[in-house]
Design a protein around this motif. Sequence first.
Motif, PDB file in Angstrom:
ATOM      1  N   LYS A  92       0.838  -1.207   0.000  1.00 30.99           N
ATOM      2  CA  LYS A  92       0.000   0.000   0.000  1.00 30.99           C
ATOM      3  C   LYS A  92       0.869   1.251   0.000  1.00 30.99           C
ATOM      4  N   GLN A  93       1.933   1.261   0.805  1.00 30.08           N
ATOM      5  CA  GLN A  93       2.839   2.410   0.853  1.00 30.08           C
ATOM      6  C   GLN A  93       3.443   2.671  -0.525  1.00 30.08           C
ATOM      7  N   SER A  94       3.883   1.627  -1.180  1.00 32.05           N
ATOM      8  CA  SER A  94       4.473   1.758  -2.515  1.00 32.05           C
ATOM      9  C   SER A  94       3.465   2.330  -3.509  1.00 32.05           C
ATOM     10  N   ARG A  95       2.230   1.827  -3.468  1.00 33.19           N
ATOM     11  CA  ARG A  95       1.192   2.327  -4.370  1.00 33.19           C
ATOM     12  C   ARG A  95       0.841   3.789  -4.061  1.00 33.19           C
ATOM     13  N   LEU A  96       0.807   4.138  -2.785  1.00 29.87           N
ATOM     14  CA  LEU A  96       0.503   5.521  -2.424  1.00 29.87           C
ATOM     15  C   LEU A  96       1.631   6.464  -2.830  1.00 29.87           C
ATOM     16  N   GLU A  97       2.863   5.994  -2.768  1.00 31.23           N
ATOM     17  CA  GLU A  97       3.986   6.822  -3.228  1.00 31.23           C
ATOM     18  C   GLU A  97       3.869   7.079  -4.727  1.00 31.23           C
ATOM     19  N   LYS A  98       3.493   6.065  -5.494  1.00 29.80           N
ATOM     20  CA  LYS A  98       3.262   6.254  -6.941  1.00 29.80           C
ATOM     21  C   LYS A  98       2.121   7.247  -7.156  1.00 29.80           C
ATOM     22  N   PHE A  99       1.074   7.112  -6.369  1.00 27.71           N
ATOM     23  CA  PHE A  99      -0.087   8.001  -6.444  1.00 27.71           C
ATOM     24  C   PHE A  99       0.343   9.455  -6.197  1.00 27.71           C
ATOM     25  N   VAL A 100       1.179   9.679  -5.185  1.00 30.24           N
ATOM     26  CA  VAL A 100       1.683  11.018  -4.860  1.00 30.24           C
ATOM     27  C   VAL A 100       2.513  11.563  -6.024  1.00 30.24           C
ATOM     28  N   LEU A 101       3.420  10.742  -6.545  1.00 24.22           N
ATOM     29  CA  LEU A 101       4.266  11.190  -7.655  1.00 24.22           C
ATOM     30  C   LEU A 101       3.424  11.570  -8.875  1.00 24.22           C
ATOM     31  N   GLU A 102       2.401  10.766  -9.173  1.00 24.55           N
ATOM     32  CA  GLU A 102       1.529  11.084 -10.307  1.00 24.55           C
ATOM     33  C   GLU A 102       0.858  12.431 -10.102  1.00 24.55           C
ATOM     34  N   GLN A 103       0.392  12.694  -8.873  1.00 23.32           N
ATOM     35  CA  GLN A 103      -0.245  13.982  -8.616  1.00 23.32           C
ATOM     36  C   GLN A 103       0.765  15.126  -8.734  1.00 23.32           C
ATOM     37  N   LEU A 104       1.982  14.912  -8.264  1.00 21.13           N
ATOM     38  CA  LEU A 104       2.994  15.966  -8.327  1.00 21.13           C
ATOM     39  C   LEU A 104       3.357  16.298  -9.768  1.00 21.13           C
ATOM     40  N   TYR A 105       3.533  15.272 -10.588  1.00 19.50           N
ATOM     41  CA  TYR A 105       3.991  15.515 -11.954  1.00 19.50           C
ATOM     42  C   TYR A 105       2.867  15.868 -12.910  1.00 19.50           C
ATOM     43  N   ASN A 106       1.638  15.600 -12.527  1.00 22.15           N
ATOM     44  CA  ASN A 106       0.511  15.927 -13.405  1.00 22.15           C
ATOM     45  C   ASN A 106      -0.222  17.189 -12.960  1.00 22.15           C
TER      46      ASN A 106
END
Length: 149
Positions: free
Chosen positions: A132-146
Amino acid sequence: MHSDSSKYPKEIISAIAQEIDMGMICFLNTETLEFDSVLGQTYDAYWDEDAENNFNKEVYDKVDGWKHSIRIEPPQSWQSFKIMEDFIETCISDDDPVKKRLWDAISRRKPFQSFKYVIDNSQYRQHWFDFKQSRLEKFVLEQLYNSPE
């Protein structure tokens, strides 16, 4: 996703992921990499409105002073549900009885609570937290870059 993941240090991404996992809304200053958070909607039922408003106002006042910031919301419930489905699908072998118990749990009336009960009483508890932590980190990165700054 953006290729320059070094723009945002892993520690910051990890900390923001933990905050949104608790239902917080985060703000990241993209110049200084300072971040702060306010209580998200999940806290509405538990929180004294005056205390919440004072707490949030202090953070909003600070964030208003930042020239470049990005707001990072917690995942919507359908996104969190998808993370649970992906975990069951990819991380537990088909012959393990826990897999069926987890599928049953998320098809019930309170899927998050039921999933948590089964996972907390299984050998997969830590594996779930890491996933879950790994998926949430990807989720955060997607929001930051998009996100437009």
